[in-house]
Design a protein around this motif. Sequence first.
Motif, PDB file in Angstrom:
ATOM      1  N   GLN A   1       0.939  -1.267  -0.002  1.00  0.00           N
ATOM      2  CA  GLN A   1      -0.053   0.088   0.069  1.00  0.00           C
ATOM      3  C   GLN A   1       0.764   1.255  -0.053  1.00  0.00           C
ATOM      4  N   ALA A   2       2.014   1.206   0.612  1.00  0.00           N
ATOM      5  CA  ALA A   2       2.929   2.627   0.572  1.00  0.00           C
ATOM      6  C   ALA A   2       3.247   2.747  -0.676  1.00  0.00           C
ATOM      7  N   GLU A   3       3.452   1.731  -1.439  1.00  0.00           N
ATOM      8  CA  GLU A   3       4.139   2.082  -3.008  1.00  0.00           C
ATOM      9  C   GLU A   3       2.842   2.390  -3.834  1.00  0.00           C
ATOM     10  N   ALA A   4       1.781   1.893  -3.391  1.00  0.00           N
ATOM     11  CA  ALA A   4       0.625   2.145  -4.260  1.00  0.00           C
ATOM     12  C   ALA A   4       0.171   3.584  -3.938  1.00  0.00           C
ATOM     13  N   ALA A   5       0.176   4.332  -2.681  1.00  0.00           N
ATOM     14  CA  ALA A   5      -0.006   5.742  -2.365  1.00  0.00           C
ATOM     15  C   ALA A   5       0.944   6.518  -3.004  1.00  0.00           C
ATOM     16  N   ARG A   6       2.239   6.147  -3.188  1.00  0.00           N
ATOM     17  CA  ARG A   6       3.171   6.937  -3.808  1.00  0.00           C
ATOM     18  C   ARG A   6       2.739   6.946  -5.394  1.00  0.00           C
ATOM     19  N   ARG A   7       2.458   5.887  -5.863  1.00  0.00           N
ATOM     20  CA  ARG A   7       1.965   6.024  -7.342  1.00  0.00           C
ATOM     21  C   ARG A   7       0.948   6.641  -7.773  1.00  0.00           C
ATOM     22  N   LEU A   8      -0.263   6.585  -6.735  1.00  0.00           N
ATOM     23  CA  LEU A   8      -1.325   7.436  -6.817  1.00  0.00           C
ATOM     24  C   LEU A   8      -1.035   8.665  -6.739  1.00  0.00           C
ATOM     25  N   ALA A   9      -0.309   9.294  -5.552  1.00  0.00           N
ATOM     26  CA  ALA A   9      -0.121  10.509  -5.558  1.00  0.00           C
ATOM     27  C   ALA A   9       0.548  11.114  -6.773  1.00  0.00           C
ATOM     28  N   ARG A  10       1.594  10.541  -7.391  1.00  0.00           N
ATOM     29  CA  ARG A  10       2.109  10.935  -8.582  1.00  0.00           C
ATOM     30  C   ARG A  10       1.157  11.098  -9.749  1.00  0.00           C
ATOM     31  N   MET A  11       0.196  10.042  -9.856  1.00  0.00           N
ATOM     32  CA  MET A  11      -0.825   9.914 -10.921  1.00  0.00           C
ATOM     33  C   MET A  11      -1.953  11.208 -10.772  1.00  0.00           C
ATOM     34  N   LEU A  12      -1.971  11.814  -9.219  1.00  0.00           N
ATOM     35  CA  LEU A  12      -2.912  12.798  -9.266  1.00  0.00           C
ATOM     36  C   LEU A  12      -2.035  14.134  -9.136  1.00  0.00           C
TER      37      LEU A  12
END
Length: 111
Positions: free
Chosen positions: A92-103
Amino acid sequence: MQAVERLAASRADFAAVNRAALARLPDVLARLLPGGRAHGAEWHAGNLRGEAGNSLRVRLRGERAGAWCDFATGDKGGDPVSLAAAVARVPQAEAARRLARMLGMGGCDNG
């Protein structure tokens, strides 16, 4: 005390990423689950690979917006970060980083 501070910052970052993703949920879902579509108050997709179908459902609005369940496999979660993690098969930590970049979010390096 540094570990407690890092944990608090991480939770704040998760919350910020989830809030930003919820504000743009249909767009986020179109990228995460490209074969899916909006159907009433839910996004329907076939599975976590984003294929067309109806087994995977994500609440689009209301108190439980972002909650998801794949009724074929039993996989489920309560927010966009957990969905992004399941789709990408990353923590989830990596997913949060990826989502943050996407957004286009800055300063969400802790997860």
